[in-house]
Design a protein around this motif. Sequence first.
Motif: not given
Lengths: 138, 149
Positions: A48-71
């Motif tokens: 919960g501490a991390a923000t999804d890039l997709a949420d930040l941009l308000g769109m589906d980046t099309g990668n959600s099925a792929n491996e997640a990484r944290l920056l």
Amino acid sequence: VTSGTAEKTRWRSFLVVPGRAFDFGIDTNQVAEVLADRQGSDRFGGQGAATDLADLLGMDTGNSANEARLLSIRTEGGAHMLRIFGSIAVRQVAPASICDLPRAVRRGKPGQILAGVVFESGQAPLLIVDLGRAWTSR
Amino acid sequence: LPAAVHALLPIQVSGRWLVLDALAVQEILGQRPWVPVPGAPVNVPGVLAWRGRAIAVLDLGAVTEVAQPLAPGDQRPRAVVVKIGETTVALLADAAREVQQVAADRVRPPHAARLRFASGEVEFDGVPMPVLDLGGILEAIAGVGSEAA
């Protein structure tokens, strides 16, 4: 060329997150560390501490099925964790090739954190995300 | 051109012919990929590259309500670059005809070809076509006309 010496181009480096029709670029100067999602969650106290890039941009980046990484992101607004999905790469860009975005397309909240776009032949367009604006505009 | 003659450019969007002031047209390009911008207004959904810069894509079909809004990945065979004041935008179209020189009295008030943002109507080959008020469109789209795009 000046006095027989090639003028050096000061490249900017962007961490590239692939999208559907274009890529997103994050200035590597803003990225302190790239971690596997689980590793980052263990270190920084839950997903919960991390923000999804997709949420930040308000769109589906099309990668959600792929491996997640944290920056691990460091900006003037502080340190933050950003979750991205899919493969990442580094792309070097000449500053002169970064085009400003017309204000007309940046009226929405996601548009306010976009710093420009790069068009280069043979490569997907690169939309540059300014994470400094992301957390100061929230 | 004498003041009594208009230079008009008919373009086709989703099967509908629309007419632009040809003097505003900077260039007619072939199919160009455009980049959707997250959160952009539906009428100005993205940008494309033109002469080393990014210009806004104005979705003429959505603005005039003759077509569904452009979706990411939608392409059109033509991109018509127009400049109104300090604002340059690209209009995606299915086709463009040659510029037509038309006597001013052939441009009538909108009647058969009524459409949002039509400032007049002209007939080519027996087909009435709306003449669009590009300046009015840019003004109406949330201040697009008030900036250097």
